[in-house]
Design an enzyme around this catalytic site. Sequence first.
Site, PDB file in Angstrom:
ATOM      1  N   GLY A  20       0.793  -1.212   0.000  1.00  0.00           N
ATOM      2  CA  GLY A  20       0.000   0.000   0.000  1.00  0.00           C
ATOM      3  C   GLY A  20       0.826   1.263   0.000  1.00  0.00           C
ATOM      4  CB  ALA A  22       6.951   1.189  -0.705  1.00  0.00           C
ATOM      5  CB  VAL A  24       9.652  -4.152  -3.737  1.00  0.00           C
ATOM      6  CG1 VAL A  24      11.063  -4.717  -3.567  1.00  0.00           C
ATOM      7  CG2 VAL A  24       9.099  -3.723  -2.395  1.00  0.00           C
ATOM      8  CG  ASP A 133       2.699  -4.931   8.105  1.00  0.00           C
ATOM      9  OD1 ASP A 133       1.740  -5.659   8.413  1.00  0.00           O
ATOM     10  OD2 ASP A 133       2.889  -4.512   6.948  1.00  0.00           O
TER      11      ASP A 133
END
Length: 715
Positions: A20, A22, A24, A133
């Site tokens: 949500g 970033a 990668v 997280d």
Amino acid sequence: MIGHELAGRYKIIERIGGGGMALVYKAQDILLNRNVAIKVLRQQFVHDEEFIRRFRREAQSAASLSHSNVVSIYDVGQEDEVHYIVMEYIEGQNLNEIIKERAPLQVDEAVRIATQICDALGHAHHNQIIHRDIKPHNILIGRNGRVKVTDFGIARAVTSTTITQTGSVVGSVHYFSPEHAKGVVTGEKSDLYSLGIVIYQMLTARLPFLGESPISVALKHLQEEFDDPREVNPLIPQSVENIILKSMRKNPEERYQSAEEMMDDLETCLLPTRRNEPRMEFEDDEDSTRVMPAFKTMQRSGQPHDSSLSDDEEEEVEEEPPGKGKKKWVKPTIIIVSALLFLGIMTGVVIYVNNMLEVKEVTVPNVVDETEENAIRMLEESGLAVDEEVIREYKENVEEGIVFHQSREPGTTLKENTPVQLSVGIAKPLPNMPQITGMKLEEAVAKLKEAGIEISPDAINVTTENNDEITKDQIFRQTPTEGVPFNPETDTISVVVSKGRNLIKMPSVVGMEQQKAVNFLESNGFKIEAIKERSSYEIKKGEVMEQWPHEENADVEPGAAITLFVSSGYPADALEHTYNVPITPAYEGQEIRVKVEFTDALGENQEAVNKMISTTETIPVKLLLAPNKNATVMIYRDGRQVETYSVSYNDVKNGTVPQPSYEPPPLPPDTPVDTPPDEDAGEGNDDEDDSALDWPPGNNGNGNGNGRGKGKDND
């Protein structure tokens, strides 16, 4: 971003994930020549100064972590509006993929993974970093089995503004701790609660709390109990279930007090003495002891204090002397007040969670035929999320990087932040060039066809070169090289085929004088292996009569070695003899062509003389005789053989060679003859005949008549 170079150093190769906040990417560190993972902040956050400040600070804090089970942070930077973190790149899978593929996992594997996660959390907690997280998506498993925890510190950077924008609490609701769901300050024990859920999922292949909406899941974290792990998977040892039960207590004080404590339990839970230990029991949560901590928590989180219970009443309850009878109305009042208080607290919790988790509905835009980046931007601007797992496949007539399908129909309404999965076109998969070196051209074409590359021999660019190590007609160099993607429609295959060893034509030196032959060969790079002599009747002494092992025009390597056989002259038993042969014209004074030929050890029909004569001459003929070869001399007049003489080897050896007799030629028939006076003239014709036989003077009177020999064999 694909193909872009960040900071002139990190070349973006491909997108490998995202969430949500970033995206990668896999990239190559050009300076250090290694692969790295780069997390790039999503565009909707790049103008939030507070978020960017905290993002950098937390990224720098995460970079301070140095642990074998933590993904290393290499660099943090900004280029224009792109904020990024450069991290260690892990070849492998994340734990979520492994759970989907083969959960429930073996107990020992799950414990091993959990122990390494716990070790990483302990290191982070010591450095005052809370993950917030922990979920299988953020646990990477390398090909060597090493567990790596990623995304440290990012969730901590989210502000209240961010929560309002996204409409969701930071983290995944299925892995929330109860205090996380309430929105209060979370600490180390929240990470351990989330780890307990991860262990639960690894061993049961399901989550402990499921619901129709994020709100219902969050409320279950606060209110409901989950099914015991051993009820779902009886193969779980009791000692392992106890770890899950303790780590997932709703009251943080009843959980493990630190990651080290939990890791100690994990490291010993599979010992034989512990596997069947008693089930861990906790205090009953149905009485008021469960309500009061929650009330205090709500007060700390900013909820208004319920004034229905006054300070005086509290003091009265608490300070009543022991043994003194209570008034009858006090107990019912406490029960009623407690019930009202409980209902008030639960109402406040529901309102609070609803306010935080209430999600509005948005309309799905049409992103088909858009570039991937545009599609992501359009979905995010609409308030939707993009599923991390983008389907990438080749689609005919769809260009690379263009969206050709979206999982949600355009125009439909969805809850805000609902993920939409994109299907993005990629370039047509190209076959990799197989190895064709060492093959002949026909074999190479067959190998290419087998690899999916249909190409005719005429389409292959073939050149030839000499090669001392590769067999003739074999390919020893190819372009493209093995393993390189090949497009038969645009690319060209070039091969170099061996012509074999670099050979040259062998020159001939037969018939050359020895030294001249040696000089010639050496000046052309050849080596003289040896010079040997042989006798010869035909070859002059000192001349090359044979070269070995390479004859004229043979293909040989440069610098080849040659042996020369040189004539040493005639054999020792050969005899030389000069034979004087008289040749005469048919008639004295009459010009005629005569020829002398001879045969001896040197050969047949050799010519000694061929000329015009008009008078008798003696011609010396040099003969060479061998024990098995006599000599013969032949005389020709005007092309007609008139005399033959033989000379034997033994006669020459013994000195008994007979010389040919000499008979002068007669005078022409019309020539007058001067007769001397004869006293007996007229007495008889016989005397005249006899006198005629004595001509010319000096004749020995052998009775040759007209002067021609009888052709007898003088041998």
